[in-house]
Design a protein around this motif. Structure first.
Motif, PDB file in Angstrom:
ATOM      1  N   UNK A 130      16.218  43.911  92.422  1.00 48.86           N
ATOM      2  CA  UNK A 130      16.372  43.813  90.970  1.00 48.86           C
ATOM      3  C   UNK A 130      15.132  43.320  90.247  1.00 48.86           C
ATOM      4  N   UNK A 131      14.520  42.254  90.755  1.00 46.51           N
ATOM      5  CA  UNK A 131      13.316  41.730  90.097  1.00 46.51           C
ATOM      6  C   UNK A 131      12.165  42.722  90.185  1.00 46.51           C
ATOM      7  N   UNK A 132      11.960  43.324  91.354  1.00 44.90           N
ATOM      8  CA  UNK A 132      10.847  44.259  91.494  1.00 44.90           C
ATOM      9  C   UNK A 132      11.080  45.545  90.705  1.00 44.90           C
ATOM     10  N   UNK A 133      12.331  45.927  90.533  1.00 44.33           N
ATOM     11  CA  UNK A 133      12.641  47.057  89.650  1.00 44.33           C
ATOM     12  C   UNK A 133      12.225  46.720  88.220  1.00 44.33           C
ATOM     13  N   UNK A 134      12.504  45.501  87.789  1.00 39.14           N
ATOM     14  CA  UNK A 134      12.085  45.069  86.448  1.00 39.14           C
ATOM     15  C   UNK A 134      10.559  45.052  86.340  1.00 39.14           C
ATOM     16  N   UNK A 135       9.887  44.642  87.407  1.00 32.53           N
ATOM     17  CA  UNK A 135       8.421  44.675  87.406  1.00 32.53           C
ATOM     18  C   UNK A 135       7.929  46.117  87.260  1.00 32.53           C
ATOM     19  N   UNK A 136       8.566  47.047  87.957  1.00 31.13           N
ATOM     20  CA  UNK A 136       8.179  48.456  87.856  1.00 31.13           C
ATOM     21  C   UNK A 136       8.367  48.968  86.431  1.00 31.13           C
ATOM     22  N   UNK A 137       9.494  48.640  85.829  1.00 33.49           N
ATOM     23  CA  UNK A 137       9.727  49.048  84.435  1.00 33.49           C
ATOM     24  C   UNK A 137       8.695  48.430  83.503  1.00 33.49           C
ATOM     25  N   UNK A 138       8.323  47.199  83.786  1.00 31.36           N
ATOM     26  CA  UNK A 138       7.317  46.511  82.982  1.00 31.36           C
ATOM     27  C   UNK A 138       5.970  47.231  83.053  1.00 31.36           C
ATOM     28  N   UNK A 139       5.596  47.675  84.246  1.00 28.92           N
ATOM     29  CA  UNK A 139       4.332  48.399  84.408  1.00 28.92           C
ATOM     30  C   UNK A 139       4.398  49.729  83.663  1.00 28.92           C
ATOM     31  N   UNK A 140       5.520  50.419  83.744  1.00 31.36           N
ATOM     32  CA  UNK A 140       5.663  51.683  83.018  1.00 31.36           C
ATOM     33  C   UNK A 140       5.621  51.443  81.511  1.00 31.36           C
ATOM     34  N   UNK A 141       6.236  50.374  81.069  1.00 31.03           N
ATOM     35  CA  UNK A 141       6.216  50.025  79.651  1.00 31.03           C
ATOM     36  C   UNK A 141       4.800  49.668  79.205  1.00 31.03           C
ATOM     37  N   UNK A 142       4.076  48.991  80.048  1.00 32.74           N
ATOM     38  CA  UNK A 142       2.684  48.654  79.765  1.00 32.74           C
ATOM     39  C   UNK A 142       1.901  49.929  79.476  1.00 32.74           C
ATOM     40  N   UNK A 143       2.103  50.930  80.311  1.00 31.30           N
ATOM     41  CA  UNK A 143       1.398  52.199  80.149  1.00 31.30           C
ATOM     42  C   UNK A 143       1.849  52.929  78.889  1.00 31.30           C
ATOM     43  N   UNK A 144       3.135  52.825  78.595  1.00 34.01           N
ATOM     44  CA  UNK A 144       3.663  53.437  77.372  1.00 34.01           C
ATOM     45  C   UNK A 144       2.930  52.903  76.145  1.00 34.01           C
ATOM     46  N   UNK A 145       2.555  51.642  76.208  1.00 39.19           N
ATOM     47  CA  UNK A 145       1.858  50.994  75.092  1.00 39.19           C
ATOM     48  C   UNK A 145       0.337  51.136  75.197  1.00 39.19           C
ATOM     49  N   UNK A 146      -0.120  52.039  76.060  1.00 34.58           N
ATOM     50  CA  UNK A 146      -1.526  52.387  76.111  1.00 34.58           C
ATOM     51  C   UNK A 146      -2.420  51.459  76.916  1.00 34.58           C
ATOM     52  N   UNK A 147      -1.828  50.631  77.755  1.00 35.54           N
ATOM     53  CA  UNK A 147      -2.611  49.695  78.562  1.00 35.54           C
ATOM     54  C   UNK A 147      -2.491  50.061  80.035  1.00 35.54           C
ATOM     55  N   UNK A 148      -3.595  50.064  80.720  1.00 36.12           N
ATOM     56  CA  UNK A 148      -3.625  50.393  82.143  1.00 36.12           C
ATOM     57  C   UNK A 148      -3.367  49.132  82.965  1.00 36.12           C
ATOM     58  N   UNK A 149      -2.774  49.275  84.143  1.00 40.43           N
ATOM     59  CA  UNK A 149      -2.438  48.098  84.936  1.00 40.43           C
ATOM     60  C   UNK A 149      -3.649  47.255  85.315  1.00 40.43           C
ATOM     61  N   UNK A 150      -4.782  47.895  85.570  1.00 42.20           N
ATOM     62  CA  UNK A 150      -5.960  47.135  85.966  1.00 42.20           C
ATOM     63  C   UNK A 150      -6.516  46.286  84.827  1.00 42.20           C
ATOM     64  N   UNK A 151      -6.104  46.573  83.600  1.00 39.70           N
ATOM     65  CA  UNK A 151      -6.633  45.831  82.451  1.00 39.70           C
ATOM     66  C   UNK A 151      -5.974  44.468  82.252  1.00 39.70           C
ATOM     67  N   UNK A 152      -4.890  44.199  82.967  1.00 37.32           N
ATOM     68  CA  UNK A 152      -4.163  42.940  82.724  1.00 37.32           C
ATOM     69  C   UNK A 152      -4.294  41.935  83.867  1.00 37.32           C
ATOM     70  N   UNK A 153      -5.101  42.279  84.896  1.00 41.38           N
ATOM     71  CA  UNK A 153      -5.273  41.353  86.023  1.00 41.38           C
ATOM     72  C   UNK A 153      -6.764  41.147  86.298  1.00 41.38           C
ATOM     73  N   UNK A 154      -7.077  40.028  86.899  1.00 37.86           N
ATOM     74  CA  UNK A 154      -8.459  39.750  87.294  1.00 37.86           C
ATOM     75  C   UNK A 154      -8.878  40.727  88.389  1.00 37.86           C
ATOM     76  N   UNK A 155     -10.098  41.221  88.304  1.00 40.73           N
ATOM     77  CA  UNK A 155     -10.631  42.184  89.277  1.00 40.73           C
ATOM     78  C   UNK A 155      -9.738  43.407  89.416  1.00 40.73           C
TER      79      UNK A 155
END
Length: 100
Positions: free
Chosen positions: A52-77
């Protein structure tokens, strides 16, 4: 329903993808598809392999992309980490059929 930050979601899915569990492949596919959707896809049915938690994380990453942000842009390195993930999971790239 839990609320996770985009940073927390990307970092968590990276740990899952690098953890060699039954959910590692789908975690990698979510991240790689958000990183480069021209070459990677998320098989929706496989999302059920996430808890359940990791499914929410997956949805969060997809939502991040929906809002025009790439996953690498929100973490160090981020570029380095996603490039390493690509090297580990590049066999999951979409296989395109040759034009007839």
């Amino acid at each position: 329903m839990n609320t996770f930050s985009p940073t927390q979601s990307v970092e968590t899915l990276l740990r899952v993808a690098n953890g060699y569990s039954g959910a590692s492949e789908i975690a990698a596919q979510v991240l790689l598809s958000a990183w480069n959707s021209s070459d990677f896809a998320v098989p929706v049915a496989s999302l059920s392999l996430l808890d359940g938690d990791n499914y929410q994380h997956a949805l969060n990453v997809m939502n991040l992309r929906y809002h025009g942000r790439a996953p690498q842009s929100v973490i160090a390195d981020g570029d380095k980490k996603l490039s390493a993930l690509y090297r580990e999971w590049n066999h999951l790239e979409i296989q395109r059929k040759e034009a007839a």
